[in-house]
Design a protein around this motif. Structure first.
Motif, PDB file in Angstrom:
ATOM      1  N   ASN A   3      13.357   3.705  -0.708  1.00 40.31           N
ATOM      2  CA  ASN A   3      12.729   4.408   0.712  1.00 40.31           C
ATOM      3  C   ASN A   3      11.195   4.450   0.794  1.00 40.31           C
ATOM      4  N   VAL A   4      10.778   3.782  -0.189  1.00 36.03           N
ATOM      5  CA  VAL A   4       8.995   3.769   0.018  1.00 36.03           C
ATOM      6  C   VAL A   4       8.546   2.392  -0.336  1.00 36.03           C
ATOM      7  N   LYS A   5       7.769   1.838   0.416  1.00 38.23           N
ATOM      8  CA  LYS A   5       7.211   0.554   0.081  1.00 38.23           C
ATOM      9  C   LYS A   5       5.592   0.892  -0.471  1.00 38.23           C
ATOM     10  N   ALA A   6       5.531   0.549  -1.852  1.00 37.53           N
ATOM     11  CA  ALA A   6       4.063   0.650  -2.236  1.00 37.53           C
ATOM     12  C   ALA A   6       3.599  -0.655  -2.239  1.00 37.53           C
ATOM     13  N   ILE A   7       2.210  -0.831  -1.823  1.00 36.07           N
ATOM     14  CA  ILE A   7       1.524  -1.950  -1.590  1.00 36.07           C
ATOM     15  C   ILE A   7       0.231  -1.713  -2.594  1.00 36.07           C
ATOM     16  N   ASN A  32      12.795   4.228  -6.586  1.00 31.72           N
ATOM     17  CA  ASN A  32      12.938   4.217  -5.035  1.00 31.72           C
ATOM     18  C   ASN A  32      11.735   3.598  -4.451  1.00 31.72           C
ATOM     19  N   PHE A  33      10.817   2.800  -5.166  1.00 30.02           N
ATOM     20  CA  PHE A  33       9.912   2.139  -4.538  1.00 30.02           C
ATOM     21  C   PHE A  33      10.033   0.499  -4.487  1.00 30.02           C
ATOM     22  N   GLU A  34       9.751   0.013  -3.517  1.00 29.05           N
ATOM     23  CA  GLU A  34       9.684  -1.547  -3.212  1.00 29.05           C
ATOM     24  C   GLU A  34       8.307  -1.832  -3.492  1.00 29.05           C
ATOM     25  N   ILE A  35       7.940  -2.695  -4.494  1.00 27.53           N
ATOM     26  CA  ILE A  35       6.366  -2.809  -4.863  1.00 27.53           C
ATOM     27  C   ILE A  35       6.144  -4.467  -4.412  1.00 27.53           C
ATOM     28  N   THR A  36       4.948  -4.427  -3.863  1.00 23.36           N
ATOM     29  CA  THR A  36       4.297  -5.665  -3.420  1.00 23.36           C
ATOM     30  C   THR A  36       2.896  -5.884  -3.633  1.00 23.36           C
ATOM     31  N   VAL A  37       2.473  -6.738  -4.412  1.00 22.74           N
ATOM     32  CA  VAL A  37       1.001  -6.865  -4.760  1.00 22.74           C
ATOM     33  C   VAL A  37       0.359  -7.970  -3.915  1.00 22.74           C
ATOM     34  N   ILE A  38      -0.600  -7.690  -3.320  1.00 20.46           N
ATOM     35  CA  ILE A  38      -1.551  -8.682  -2.612  1.00 20.46           C
ATOM     36  C   ILE A  38      -2.826  -8.829  -3.192  1.00 20.46           C
ATOM     37  N   TYR A  39      -3.085 -10.079  -3.728  1.00 18.37           N
ATOM     38  CA  TYR A  39      -4.151 -10.244  -4.806  1.00 18.37           C
ATOM     39  C   TYR A  39      -4.750 -11.373  -4.400  1.00 18.37           C
ATOM     40  N   ASN A  40      -5.941 -11.613  -4.886  1.00 14.99           N
ATOM     41  CA  ASN A  40      -7.073 -12.663  -4.752  1.00 14.99           C
ATOM     42  C   ASN A  40      -7.607 -12.967  -5.997  1.00 14.99           C
TER      43      ASN A  40
END
Length: 124
Positions: A3-7, A32-40
């Motif tokens: 129910n929560v998207k962690a970026i 209950n977290f969906e994690i996405t990493v934005i990296y460079n």
């Protein structure tokens, strides 16, 4: 149920990101977290660290790419922008598609709860 998207935002600090993710999972066991990493990264040596993390963790890693968007003449018509361009090297560097990635992530999910982290955050 997710129910929560962690970026998570990261730049050249895979070891910090690993520490953050370990502490995050240690203190958030309910999954209950969906994690996405934005990296460079600035070079291949830093990229190797993120490759290790991609194999270690099972979630999305999105690498920023150079953007075709350049500073426009309209943006340069404002005196403050000209001064910033001269004073701050950041404005003279090539831009990335960070904004487009973030907007797409936010618009493409049906979740209404989001949380943003940087790689140097730690839970204890």
């Amino acid at each position: 149920m997710i129910n929560v998207k962690a970026i998570v935002f990261s730049y050249n600090r895979a070891i910090f990101l690993d520490t953050f993710l370990n502490s995050f999972y240690k203190h958030n066991k309910n999954e209950n977290f969906e994690i996405t990493v934005i990296y460079n990264t600035s070079n291949e040596e830093y990229e190797e660290g993120y490759k290790i993390l991609k194999n270690k963790y099972n979630f999305d890693f999105i690498k920023e790419k150079p953007s075709a968007k350049k500073i426009t003449i309209d943006e340069m018509m404002y005196p403050r922008n000209i001064l910033r361009f001269i004073k701050y090297e950041y404005y003279r560097k090539n831009r990335t598609n960070f904004k487009e990635i973030l907007i797409e992530l936010l618009e493409s999910t049906n979740l209404s709860n989001f949380v943003f982290f940087t790689d140097d955050s730690v839970f204890y």
